[in-house]
Write a protein that holds these residues in place. Structure first.
Motif, PDB file in Angstrom:
ATOM      1  N   GLN A 197       0.866  -1.176   0.000  1.00 48.42           N
ATOM      2  CA  GLN A 197       0.000   0.000   0.000  1.00 48.42           C
ATOM      3  C   GLN A 197       0.905   1.229   0.000  1.00 48.42           C
ATOM      4  O   GLN A 197       2.058   1.152   0.419  1.00 48.42           O
ATOM      5  N   ASP A 198       0.380   2.368  -0.446  1.00 46.92           N
ATOM      6  CA  ASP A 198       1.265   3.518  -0.606  1.00 46.92           C
ATOM      7  C   ASP A 198       1.720   4.138   0.708  1.00 46.92           C
ATOM      8  O   ASP A 198       2.626   4.970   0.720  1.00 46.92           O
ATOM      9  N   GLN A 199       1.130   3.728   1.847  1.00 46.42           N
ATOM     10  CA  GLN A 199       1.567   4.219   3.153  1.00 46.42           C
ATOM     11  C   GLN A 199       2.350   3.158   3.942  1.00 46.42           C
ATOM     12  O   GLN A 199       2.685   3.382   5.111  1.00 46.42           O
ATOM     13  N   TRP A 200       2.633   2.019   3.338  1.00 45.07           N
ATOM     14  CA  TRP A 200       3.177   0.898   4.098  1.00 45.07           C
ATOM     15  C   TRP A 200       4.687   0.734   3.955  1.00 45.07           C
ATOM     16  O   TRP A 200       5.208  -0.369   4.146  1.00 45.07           O
ATOM     17  N   CYS A 201       5.424   1.776   3.655  1.00 44.17           N
ATOM     18  CA  CYS A 201       6.877   1.627   3.549  1.00 44.17           C
ATOM     19  C   CYS A 201       7.465   1.095   4.848  1.00 44.17           C
ATOM     20  O   CYS A 201       8.372   0.261   4.843  1.00 44.17           O
ATOM     21  N   TRP A 202       6.964   1.577   5.987  1.00 46.14           N
ATOM     22  CA  TRP A 202       7.467   1.148   7.296  1.00 46.14           C
ATOM     23  C   TRP A 202       7.229  -0.346   7.522  1.00 46.14           C
ATOM     24  O   TRP A 202       8.127  -1.058   7.981  1.00 46.14           O
ATOM     25  N   ALA A 203       6.031  -0.824   7.174  1.00 48.56           N
ATOM     26  CA  ALA A 203       5.714  -2.243   7.354  1.00 48.56           C
ATOM     27  C   ALA A 203       6.511  -3.100   6.385  1.00 48.56           C
ATOM     28  O   ALA A 203       6.966  -4.198   6.736  1.00 48.56           O
ATOM     29  N   ALA A 204       6.696  -2.609   5.149  1.00 49.51           N
ATOM     30  CA  ALA A 204       7.487  -3.356   4.163  1.00 49.51           C
ATOM     31  C   ALA A 204       8.928  -3.509   4.631  1.00 49.51           C
ATOM     32  O   ALA A 204       9.536  -4.570   4.470  1.00 49.51           O
ATOM     33  N   CYS A 205       9.494  -2.449   5.217  1.00 45.91           N
ATOM     34  CA  CYS A 205      10.879  -2.509   5.682  1.00 45.91           C
ATOM     35  C   CYS A 205      11.034  -3.457   6.865  1.00 45.91           C
ATOM     36  O   CYS A 205      11.994  -4.228   6.930  1.00 45.91           O
ATOM     37  N   ILE A 206      10.104  -3.415   7.809  1.00 40.39           N
ATOM     38  CA  ILE A 206      10.161  -4.341   8.936  1.00 40.39           C
ATOM     39  C   ILE A 206      10.062  -5.772   8.437  1.00 40.39           C
ATOM     40  O   ILE A 206      10.826  -6.654   8.848  1.00 40.39           O
ATOM     41  N   SER A 207       9.135  -6.025   7.519  1.00 38.90           N
ATOM     42  CA  SER A 207       8.978  -7.362   6.946  1.00 38.90           C
ATOM     43  C   SER A 207      10.245  -7.805   6.220  1.00 38.90           C
ATOM     44  O   SER A 207      10.684  -8.961   6.333  1.00 38.90           O
ATOM     45  N   MET A 208      10.864  -6.887   5.475  1.00 40.12           N
ATOM     46  CA  MET A 208      12.058  -7.210   4.703  1.00 40.12           C
ATOM     47  C   MET A 208      13.231  -7.562   5.611  1.00 40.12           C
ATOM     48  O   MET A 208      13.964  -8.529   5.357  1.00 40.12           O
ATOM     49  N   VAL A 209      13.419  -6.776   6.681  1.00 45.99           N
ATOM     50  CA  VAL A 209      14.539  -7.029   7.579  1.00 45.99           C
ATOM     51  C   VAL A 209      14.327  -8.339   8.348  1.00 45.99           C
ATOM     52  O   VAL A 209      15.254  -9.130   8.503  1.00 45.99           O
ATOM     53  N   PHE A 210      13.106  -8.590   8.825  1.00 45.11           N
ATOM     54  CA  PHE A 210      12.834  -9.870   9.475  1.00 45.11           C
ATOM     55  C   PHE A 210      13.148 -11.022   8.518  1.00 45.11           C
ATOM     56  O   PHE A 210      13.695 -12.050   8.922  1.00 45.11           O
ATOM     57  N   ALA A 211      12.783 -10.853   7.249  1.00 41.74           N
ATOM     58  CA  ALA A 211      12.992 -11.910   6.258  1.00 41.74           C
ATOM     59  C   ALA A 211      14.471 -12.204   6.040  1.00 41.74           C
ATOM     60  O   ALA A 211      14.842 -13.312   5.639  1.00 41.74           O
ATOM     61  N   ALA A 212      15.333 -11.221   6.292  1.00 38.74           N
ATOM     62  CA  ALA A 212      16.771 -11.439   6.131  1.00 38.74           C
ATOM     63  C   ALA A 212      17.271 -12.540   7.063  1.00 38.74           C
ATOM     64  O   ALA A 212      18.308 -13.145   6.809  1.00 38.74           O
ATOM     65  N   TYR A 213      16.522 -12.799   8.128  1.00 35.94           N
ATOM     66  CA  TYR A 213      16.917 -13.807   9.095  1.00 35.94           C
ATOM     67  C   TYR A 213      15.973 -15.003   9.122  1.00 35.94           C
ATOM     68  O   TYR A 213      15.976 -15.788  10.062  1.00 35.94           O
ATOM     69  N   GLY A 214      15.162 -15.132   8.080  1.00 33.42           N
ATOM     70  CA  GLY A 214      14.308 -16.300   7.942  1.00 33.42           C
ATOM     71  C   GLY A 214      12.964 -16.207   8.621  1.00 33.42           C
ATOM     72  O   GLY A 214      12.224 -17.194   8.671  1.00 33.42           O
ATOM     73  N   PHE A 215      12.615 -15.037   9.149  1.00 33.78           N
ATOM     74  CA  PHE A 215      11.316 -14.863   9.794  1.00 33.78           C
ATOM     75  C   PHE A 215      10.352 -14.192   8.818  1.00 33.78           C
ATOM     76  O   PHE A 215      10.592 -13.068   8.368  1.00 33.78           O
ATOM     77  N   GLU A 216       9.264 -14.870   8.496  1.00 37.12           N
ATOM     78  CA  GLU A 216       8.324 -14.382   7.493  1.00 37.12           C
ATOM     79  C   GLU A 216       7.102 -13.759   8.167  1.00 37.12           C
ATOM     80  O   GLU A 216       6.268 -14.469   8.737  1.00 37.12           O
ATOM     81  N   ILE A 217       7.008 -12.433   8.095  1.00 33.70           N
ATOM     82  CA  ILE A 217       5.847 -11.708   8.611  1.00 33.70           C
ATOM     83  C   ILE A 217       5.318 -10.822   7.492  1.00 33.70           C
ATOM     84  O   ILE A 217       6.034  -9.970   6.973  1.00 33.70           O
ATOM     85  N   ASN A 218       4.051 -11.018   7.111  1.00 31.58           N
ATOM     86  CA  ASN A 218       3.466 -10.219   6.045  1.00 31.58           C
ATOM     87  C   ASN A 218       3.252  -8.769   6.482  1.00 31.58           C
ATOM     88  O   ASN A 218       2.995  -8.497   7.660  1.00 31.58           O
TER      89      ASN A 218
END
Length: 313
Positions: free
Chosen positions: A60-81
């Motif tokens: 969503q166009d306001q979800w940059c913060w959520a996308a970044c948190i999800s991306m960083v968690f994913a770097a360590y194998g944790f998948e959170i949408n």
């Protein structure tokens, strides 16, 4: 807009080893009249960054913060949408920016990812951003930087090291905003340098520690994984319908543009019918959300929680 009320710079430390994620390369610099001067680059390797950035442009166009948190968690194998991060922060899935309270709440809590893995995170502020950013990237810990109302994941940094100290040359990020000029595609995956204006306007900085915890029993674990798979399938249906709807709106717009103004398809797509147009995005986004209401993400998450509750008995 792609704003966040107080975006952050974030580093992630986990109990999983991260050294294989990163690389540090230094070379002598003779032009600085300093025999000990070096130019050094430190950061997450491109292949690894591509893996955790894949399919994590902001939804969503306001979800940059959520996308970044999800991306960083994913770097360590944790998948959170992203939608789950937003739902946990606001109690519903809504196109909202990340307030300081919502971001800190998301970073100071425990999570269960889509594979049933439990982990917790804790946020503290960074006081020496350049030195701490460099050391985190040397150790393989991606960061999130917030500047000019937008959040991005830092994956690489270039600095000059001299007898006078460390001096910044370049910062590379993965920008979750899918309509930026650098284009989010299979090659770049949002990779771009920060501008000096963005660097000069960096806002809140946080250091994050994340630790994983074992789940209670293999049977419960398998049950939870099954629930999470059902959630992914449900959300996938919604996302596919929503994306197809946006594509249809663009095609209809281009047909009308060509017939009414005689422009080429390229001219129409680049201007009148572009998703970069804020009015288009807002109008089509609302209509497509209404048309995809049968696969409402809120209902997907409610059903998933009921499934997990049943697993836990």
């Amino acid at each position: 807009m792609k704003s966040v009320s107080c975006v952050l710079s974030l580093s992630l430390a986990v109990i999983i080893s991260t050294t294989s994620l990163a690389a540090e390369n230094c070379m002598p610099v003779t032009a600085l009249n300093d025999q000990h001067a070096q130019y050094c680059q430190a950061g997450i390797t491109r292949d690894i960054a591509n893996q955790f950035a894949t399919d994590r442009d902001q939804k969503q166009d306001q979800w940059c913060w959520a996308a970044c948190i999800s991306m960083v968690f994913a770097a360590y194998g944790f998948e959170i949408n992203q939608s789950e991060i937003v739902r946990q922060a606001y109690g519903t899935i809504a196109n909202l920016p990340g307030t300081p309270q919502a971001i800190l709440q998301s970073l100071n809590r425990s999570w269960t990812d889509i594979n049933g893995r439990i982990f917790s995170s804790q946020a503290t502020t960074i006081r020496e951003p350049l030195e701490r950013t460099y050391s985190d990237l040397v150790a393989g810990r991606p960061l999130i930087v917030g500047s000019l109302g937008h959040a991005m994941v830092v994956t690489s940094i270039g600095v000059f090291k001299t007898h006078q100290g460390m001096f910044l040359d370049q910062v590379l990020v993965r920008d979750p905003y899918p309509y930026n000029k650098w284009a989010w595609d299979n090659y770049t995956k949002g990779l771009r340098p920060l501008s000096w204006e963005e660097i000069g306007n960096t806002q809140c900085l946080f250091h994050i520690t994340v630790r994983g915890h074992a789940t209670n029993g293999s049977t419960s674990n398998r049950c939870i994984r099954s629930c999470k798979k059902q959630l992914r399938d449900c959300l996938d249906v919604y996302n596919v319908e929503f994306t197809d709807c946006l594509d249809y709106k663009v095609e209809r717009c281009m047909d009308a543009c060509i017939n009414e103004f005689g422009f080429s398809r390229h001219e129409c797509r680049s201007n009148k019918c572009s998703l970069n147009n804020n009015n288009n995005r807002a109008r089509w986004h609302d209509k497509c959300e209404d048309e995809a209401v049968e696969d409402n993400p809120d209902q997907c998450h409610e059903t998933n929680q009921e499934c997990i509750d049943d697993c836990n008995g």
